[in-house]
Design a protein around this motif. Structure first.
Motif, PDB file in Angstrom:
ATOM      1  N   HIS A  21       7.633  11.829   1.668  1.00 14.96           N
ATOM      2  CA  HIS A  21       7.305  10.400   1.671  1.00 14.96           C
ATOM      3  C   HIS A  21       8.369   9.494   1.054  1.00 14.96           C
ATOM      4  CE1 HIS A  21       3.201  11.225   3.022  1.00 14.96           C
ATOM      5  NE2 HIS A  21       3.171  12.223   2.151  1.00 14.96           N
ATOM      6  N   ILE A  22       9.425  10.056   0.485  1.00 16.18           N
ATOM      7  CA  ILE A  22      10.396   9.206  -0.202  1.00 16.18           C
ATOM      8  C   ILE A  22      11.064   8.217   0.752  1.00 16.18           C
ATOM      9  CG2 ILE A  22      12.285  10.893   0.043  1.00 16.18           C
ATOM     10  CD1 ILE A  22      11.691   8.438  -2.884  1.00 16.18           C
ATOM     11  N   MET A  23      11.312   8.625   1.991  1.00 11.66           N
ATOM     12  CA  MET A  23      11.983   7.723   2.931  1.00 11.66           C
ATOM     13  C   MET A  23      11.093   6.531   3.268  1.00 11.66           C
ATOM     14  SD  MET A  23      13.905   8.588   6.542  1.00 11.66           S
ATOM     15  CE  MET A  23      15.200   9.487   5.694  1.00 11.66           C
ATOM     16  N   THR A  24       9.814   6.798   3.487  1.00  6.97           N
ATOM     17  CA  THR A  24       8.877   5.706   3.778  1.00  6.97           C
ATOM     18  C   THR A  24       8.737   4.795   2.565  1.00  6.97           C
ATOM     19  OG1 THR A  24       7.660   7.165   5.263  1.00  6.97           O
ATOM     20  CG2 THR A  24       6.538   5.169   4.543  1.00  6.97           C
ATOM     21  N   TYR A  25       8.648   5.398   1.386  1.00  6.84           N
ATOM     22  CA  TYR A  25       8.491   4.627   0.146  1.00  6.84           C
ATOM     23  C   TYR A  25       9.703   3.733  -0.098  1.00  6.84           C
ATOM     24  CZ  TYR A  25       8.706   3.763  -4.900  1.00  6.84           C
ATOM     25  OH  TYR A  25       8.839   3.182  -6.140  1.00  6.84           O
ATOM     26  N   SER A  63       7.872   7.252 -15.677  1.00 14.97           N
ATOM     27  CA  SER A  63       8.453   5.906 -15.613  1.00 14.97           C
ATOM     28  C   SER A  63       9.275   5.681 -14.347  1.00 14.97           C
ATOM     29  CB  SER A  63       9.333   5.653 -16.840  1.00 14.97           C
ATOM     30  OG  SER A  63      10.356   6.632 -16.918  1.00 14.97           O
ATOM     31  N   GLU A  64       9.697   6.799 -13.715  1.00 17.17           N
ATOM     32  CA  GLU A  64      10.494   6.691 -12.481  1.00 17.17           C
ATOM     33  C   GLU A  64       9.835   7.534 -11.389  1.00 17.17           C
ATOM     34  OE1 GLU A  64      14.912   6.978 -13.063  1.00 17.17           O
ATOM     35  OE2 GLU A  64      14.278   7.670 -15.055  1.00 17.17           O
ATOM     36  N   PRO A  65       8.793   7.011 -10.741  1.00 21.40           N
ATOM     37  CA  PRO A  65       8.068   7.822  -9.757  1.00 21.40           C
ATOM     38  C   PRO A  65       8.909   8.274  -8.571  1.00 21.40           C
ATOM     39  CG  PRO A  65       7.372   5.527  -9.659  1.00 21.40           C
ATOM     40  CD  PRO A  65       8.216   5.661 -10.878  1.00 21.40           C
ATOM     41  N   LYS A 116       0.824  -1.203   0.000  1.00 15.35           N
ATOM     42  CA  LYS A 116       0.000   0.000   0.000  1.00 15.35           C
ATOM     43  C   LYS A 116       0.866   1.264   0.000  1.00 15.35           C
ATOM     44  CE  LYS A 116      -3.909   2.188   2.357  1.00 15.35           C
ATOM     45  NZ  LYS A 116      -3.341   3.542   2.255  1.00 15.35           N
ATOM     46  N   ILE A 117       1.932   1.245   0.821  1.00 16.68           N
ATOM     47  CA  ILE A 117       2.835   2.404   0.864  1.00 16.68           C
ATOM     48  C   ILE A 117       3.452   2.638  -0.505  1.00 16.68           C
ATOM     49  CG2 ILE A 117       5.040   3.224   1.791  1.00 16.68           C
ATOM     50  CD1 ILE A 117       4.304   1.726   4.404  1.00 16.68           C
ATOM     51  N   ILE A 118       3.895   1.552  -1.143  1.00 17.68           N
ATOM     52  CA  ILE A 118       4.530   1.655  -2.461  1.00 17.68           C
ATOM     53  C   ILE A 118       3.534   2.140  -3.507  1.00 17.68           C
ATOM     54  CG2 ILE A 118       5.627   0.327  -4.319  1.00 17.68           C
ATOM     55  CD1 ILE A 118       6.720  -1.517  -2.040  1.00 17.68           C
ATOM     56  N   ASN A 119       2.356   1.513  -3.521  1.00 19.98           N
ATOM     57  CA  ASN A 119       1.355   1.861  -4.532  1.00 19.98           C
ATOM     58  C   ASN A 119       0.845   3.295  -4.362  1.00 19.98           C
ATOM     59  OD1 ASN A 119       1.554  -0.680  -5.662  1.00 19.98           O
ATOM     60  ND2 ASN A 119      -0.137  -1.523  -4.465  1.00 19.98           N
ATOM     61  N   ASP A 120       0.628   3.722  -3.119  1.00 18.76           N
ATOM     62  CA  ASP A 120       0.143   5.088  -2.875  1.00 18.76           C
ATOM     63  C   ASP A 120       1.152   6.119  -3.376  1.00 18.76           C
ATOM     64  OD1 ASP A 120      -2.112   4.071  -1.745  1.00 18.76           O
ATOM     65  OD2 ASP A 120      -1.594   4.560   0.331  1.00 18.76           O
ATOM     66  N   PHE A 121       2.407   5.892  -3.087  1.00 25.32           N
ATOM     67  CA  PHE A 121       3.443   6.843  -3.524  1.00 25.32           C
ATOM     68  C   PHE A 121       3.514   6.889  -5.049  1.00 25.32           C
ATOM     69  CE2 PHE A 121       7.695   8.007  -4.838  1.00 25.32           C
ATOM     70  CZ  PHE A 121       8.002   9.086  -4.019  1.00 25.32           C
ATOM     71  N   GLU A 122       3.579   5.708  -5.667  1.00 24.25           N
ATOM     72  CA  GLU A 122       3.734   5.664  -7.121  1.00 24.25           C
ATOM     73  C   GLU A 122       2.493   6.236  -7.826  1.00 24.25           C
ATOM     74  OE1 GLU A 122       4.742   1.661  -8.119  1.00 24.25           O
ATOM     75  OE2 GLU A 122       6.816   1.870  -7.396  1.00 24.25           O
ATOM     76  N   TYR A 123       1.300   5.959  -7.267  1.00 22.26           N
ATOM     77  CA  TYR A 123       0.082   6.492  -7.881  1.00 22.26           C
ATOM     78  C   TYR A 123       0.061   8.018  -7.812  1.00 22.26           C
ATOM     79  CZ  TYR A 123      -4.793   7.591  -8.732  1.00 22.26           C
ATOM     80  OH  TYR A 123      -5.932   8.140  -9.246  1.00 22.26           O
ATOM     81  N   HIS A 124       0.410   8.545  -6.640  1.00 22.36           N
ATOM     82  CA  HIS A 124       0.398  10.004  -6.485  1.00 22.36           C
ATOM     83  C   HIS A 124       1.368  10.667  -7.466  1.00 22.36           C
ATOM     84  CE1 HIS A 124       1.537  13.931  -4.835  1.00 22.36           C
ATOM     85  NE2 HIS A 124       0.305  13.969  -4.304  1.00 22.36           N
ATOM     86  N   GLN A 125       2.581  10.169  -7.528  1.00 21.62           N
ATOM     87  CA  GLN A 125       3.590  10.802  -8.374  1.00 21.62           C
ATOM     88  C   GLN A 125       3.281  10.618  -9.851  1.00 21.62           C
ATOM     89  OE1 GLN A 125       4.617  12.709  -5.989  1.00 21.62           O
ATOM     90  NE2 GLN A 125       6.797  12.605  -6.558  1.00 21.62           N
TER      91      GLN A 125
END
Length: 822
Positions: free
Chosen positions: A318-322, A263-265, A217-226
């Motif tokens: 959020h990059i550190m959490t991601y 391509s690189e969130p 979820k943490i990964i998907n939320d970050f990538e979706y937002h960016q």
């Protein structure tokens, strides 16, 4: 009472100092030797220390000149020479009459003695065997794990997920090789310390799945937002009829960053992005036309600026959490596989009633956590008041903990103890050695008031030019590397704590300068550094090899012998390259791991082919190899027969004689063991007539004997074992074997040669990018703290995670390891 810590650089008389300190205690009371424990790391070092102590005692007792007697007299004022010589006789008599109390041993041997005294408390069968072949145990555990894969759905999921992660990282997937590569991680102390907790967590599959879902979820939320916001931003640009090249710095500017996010969130926003958010003029260049500027300003006012700011702020927050979630998820499958491997190792130990050296250290660690030190060590039958630890830089954390309880008790009781080591000589971190113990942790564990530091700064071994060269090189590097570390791009933005790590190198090399002894000031030495100019497509290593024969022969002309020389390499594969080249292009006798491998013998090659022929008489390739090796053995005039000669030989008369003899041998196999069958093959063909093969044949029979004792008498299983591993095992030879030595730097530690050649002095100061390096990290922040430790793949991604401190520590430690290898 004190803990004496001697910093002993190479050639500084470490064993000499240990001997003096040991004998001083004995001269105070001849019975003291019973209460001294001196530990080191190799049998050779143990034998040398024992020999030095006894020899010096004998010299003093018999009135001969002794290298340590002057120090003994200086430290025992008021005692006459006669008294000291009589005392030496008394000490020597006590040691020889009670030699079993002469406690100079390897650290592993001593821990074995302790372990044997506590088998009942630890629930271990008293007749357990110590398994030294760790690699064999790990291979067996790996094979067992693979065989379980078809029966355990959860294990299959781990393996599939692991393979998928490797595929996503564009890495090759070889399930057996990858599992065997991971197996040693299950024995590392950072895993072993928490292994029981980790295995318990892995068994709770529902909880584990929740943890994985949270990571996803943490990964998907970050990538979706960016990605989704980047899509909106880039569409705004293209809808306005504009492209990246219309913006300042083009692909390397703020607009380029927005397009890269597609391509690189996790693409890091550089300095140009932060400047563009604060200053709108940074979006276009000074050469941009008025129309371009107006269109960009319109875009920014219509939402592009706010979108860019949102993307920038979200990344920073959020990059550190991601990155942490991504690193853990990437290797959580590794943790699961290691957990399964650990279970298989435990089963193997139980079924075979064996322990490995790593088990001993771990079990003693657990025991010393809960028991009083005097009780533990007194139960062994020893009353130990003085502890001497040699090569302390190679001590592991578990070993130090197990010895620390004894050392603290000794200090509290008013007795002196001693530690000798040198951070600069630490090259065994890969097998558990922790040089940080000597650098600073020992001072955290022992009261500073009880510590006395000594620096042995005279190099008695090397010539003045060698000492001067090393002084200059390492003094410069001790300044250069900290600066290089601080100038790394990623370090510039990190915490003060991370930047302070650079001081570790300065501390480790603060005593790097060695002095020249007066009696060697007029001796000469020589250092030569050569650089190879290499074309872009040329193999520079080949050019180096081509120079070796002339160099070696010129040294012979200068009066040196082959036995005076050693060629050192960083890896075994490099050593094999050098060895093969020299064997083909020179007449030197080469002494190396490759030439001394049991499988390098022609006689052994022939015997193995005979065993294979027994299993499958229709294997034509093996038949050809069998006849070819027989030809090499018995027809020395044709050492390298051509194909026509070999074909004639195969179809000739001798073929039937050889096979007939083999069939006669095999007809008796039903009543013979594997060992006896092999012995019969050897005697039937009179292989012992070849003097050069005798050591290999003896080693091969010993190998079969060991295999039969541990496993089965099956020829098939032995051939599998031979081809997978045993063919590369070296024969045991005397240190006196003459010839040009080719060995790795790790094998050369503690040895000395008149001539040392390092042909491939080009190794990376960091971990090699193509080789996976696992770092065990503690995820102490929520929501990642379900596991006490997790395996993380070393790489730059760690610097943006909660594991940034472990990243910089590992980088710095790798630098130190590779620098020490010089």
């Amino acid at each position: 009472m004190a803990l004496k810590i001697f910093s002993a650089s190479a050639g500084s008389g470490k064993t000499h100092r240990l001997t003096i300190e040991y004998l001083l205690l004995c001269f105070q009371n001849p019975e003291n030797f019973r209460h001294i424990l001196a530990v080191t790391f190799t049998n050779k070092a143990t034998a040398e220390m024992k020999s030095r102590i006894v020899n010096e005692l004998f010299k003093i007792a018999s009135g001969e000149e002794s290298a340590v007697f002057a120090d003994i007299k200086e430290n025992m004022p008021g005692k006459s020479e006669l008294f000291l010589r009589l005392r030496a006789q008394d000490i020597l008599r006590h040691i020889l009459y009670s030699y079993h109390h002469f406690n100079v041993s390897t650290i592993d041997s001593f821990f074995q003695v302790v372990m044997r005294a506590f088998t009942r408390e630890l629930g271990i069968h008293s007749g357990y065997n110590l398994e030294l072949d760790t690699e064999m145990v790990l291979e067996e555990a790996s094979d067992r794990l693979i065989s379980q894969a078809g029966k355990d759905e959860y294990l299959i999921d781990w393996l599939i997920s692991f393979a998928t992660e490797k595929f996503n990282e564009e890495q090759k997937w070889n399930y057996k090789k990858d599992i065997q590569t991971l197996a040693p991680e299950s024995l590392k102390e950072k895993f072993a310390l928490f292994s029981s907790r980790i295995l318990t967590i892995l068994e709770d599959k529902d909880k584990l799945n929740q943890y994985l879902d949270e990571l996803k979820k943490i990964i998907n939320d970050f990538e979706y937002h960016q990605k989704s916001n980047a899509v909106t931003a880039t569409r705004m640009i293209t809808s306005a009829g504009m492209e990246v090249n219309d913006f300042s710095y083009k692909n390397n500017g703020v607009a380029g960053w927005l397009f890269k996010l597609l391509s690189e969130p996790d693409k890091e926003p550089g300095k140009r992005v932060s400047e563009a958010i604060d200053d709108l003029s940074k979006w276009f260049s000074s050469s941009s036309g008025k129309d371009i500027k107006n269109r960009i300003e319109t875009l920014l006012n219509n939402g592009l600026l706010s979108l860019t700011t949102s993307l920038y702020d979200y990344h920073r927050q959020h990059i550190m959490t991601y990155q942490t979630a991504r690193l853990i998820k990437q290797n959580i499958y590794v943790l699961g596989i290691i957990g399964y491997l650990n279970r298989e190792i435990i089963r193997y130990r139980t079924e075979n009633n064996v322990l490995m050296l790593s088990d001993v250290n771990q079990l003693l660690y657990q025991m010393t956590e809960s028991e009083e030190a005097p009780f533990i060590y007194e139960k062994t039958g020893y009353w130990l008041n003085h502890l001497f630890i040699d090569e302390f830089q190679d001590t592991s954390a578990f070993q130090w903990h197990n010895l620390l309880v004894l050392l603290k008790n000794n200090l509290a009781s008013g007795y002196n103890n001693l530690v000798v080591g040198d951070v600069k000589q630490s090259i065994y971190r890969w097998r558990g050695g922790d040089w940080s113990l000597l650098l600073h942790k020992i001072y955290n564990d022992i009261d500073h008031q009880l510590v006395k530091n000594f620096n042995l700064d005279v190099n008695y071994r090397s010539c003045p030019e060698i000492i001067a060269f090393n002084n200059q090189l390492f003094w410069l590097l001790s300044d250069f590397l900290p600066e290089k570390f601080l100038n790394l791009k990623e370090v510039e933005k990190t915490s003060e704590e991370d930047r302070n790590l650079a001081d570790i190198i300065r501390q480790a090399y603060r005593d790097v300068v060695q002095n020249i002894p007066e009696n060697k000031e007029n001796e000469k030495g020589f250092v030569q550094i050569s650089f190879i100019k290499s074309d872009e497509n040329a193999n520079w290593k080949a050019k180096v090899r081509e120079k070796l024969p002339d160099l070696l022969y010129s040294l012979l002309q200068d009066g040196y012998e082959a036995d005076d020389m050693a060629i050192l390499t960083r890896t075994n594969s490099e050593g094999q390259e050098i060895t093969s080249f020299l064997l083909e292009n020179t007449d030197f006798t080469i002494v190396s791991q490759e030439t001394l491998a049991i499988g390098s013998s022609v006689a052994i090659r022939f015997v193995v082919c005979c065993l294979k022929y027994y299993l499958d008489a229709e294997d034509k390739l093996n038949l050809a190899d069998l006849l070819f090796s027989h030809n090499l053995l018995f027809n020395e005039s044709s050492q390298n027969p051509d194909i026509d000669h070999l074909l004639n030989y195969i179809h000739g008369k001798e073929e039937n004689e050889i096979l007939s003899k083999l069939r006669e041998v095999f007809s008796r196999h039903a009543a013979l063991s594997l060992y006896a069958l092999t012995e019969l093959i050897i005697s039937s063909f009179n292989l012992y007539q070849f003097e050069r093969e005798q050591a290999y044949l003896s080693a091969f029979l010993n190998l079969i004997l060991d295999f039969s004792a541990k496993f089965k008498q099956s020829v098939t299983e032995f051939i599998e074992y031979w081809e997978e591993k045993a063919h590369s095992l070296p024969i045991r030879i005397s240190d006196e074997t003459k010839g040009l030595k080719v060995m790795t730097i790790h094998k050369s530690k503690g040895l000395q040669f008149k001539i040392v050649i390092i042909p491939y002095c080009n190794w990376s100061i960091d971990h090699l990018s193509g080789k996976t390096q696992i770092v065990w990290c503690r995820p102490e922040e929520k929501p990642f703290d379900m596991f006490p430790v997790v395996p993380v793949r070393y790489g730059q991604r760690m610097k943006d995670s909660i594991f940034h401190k472990e990243y910089y520590e590992e980088k710095l430690y790798a630098w130190m390891d590779n620098l020490n290898a010089m």
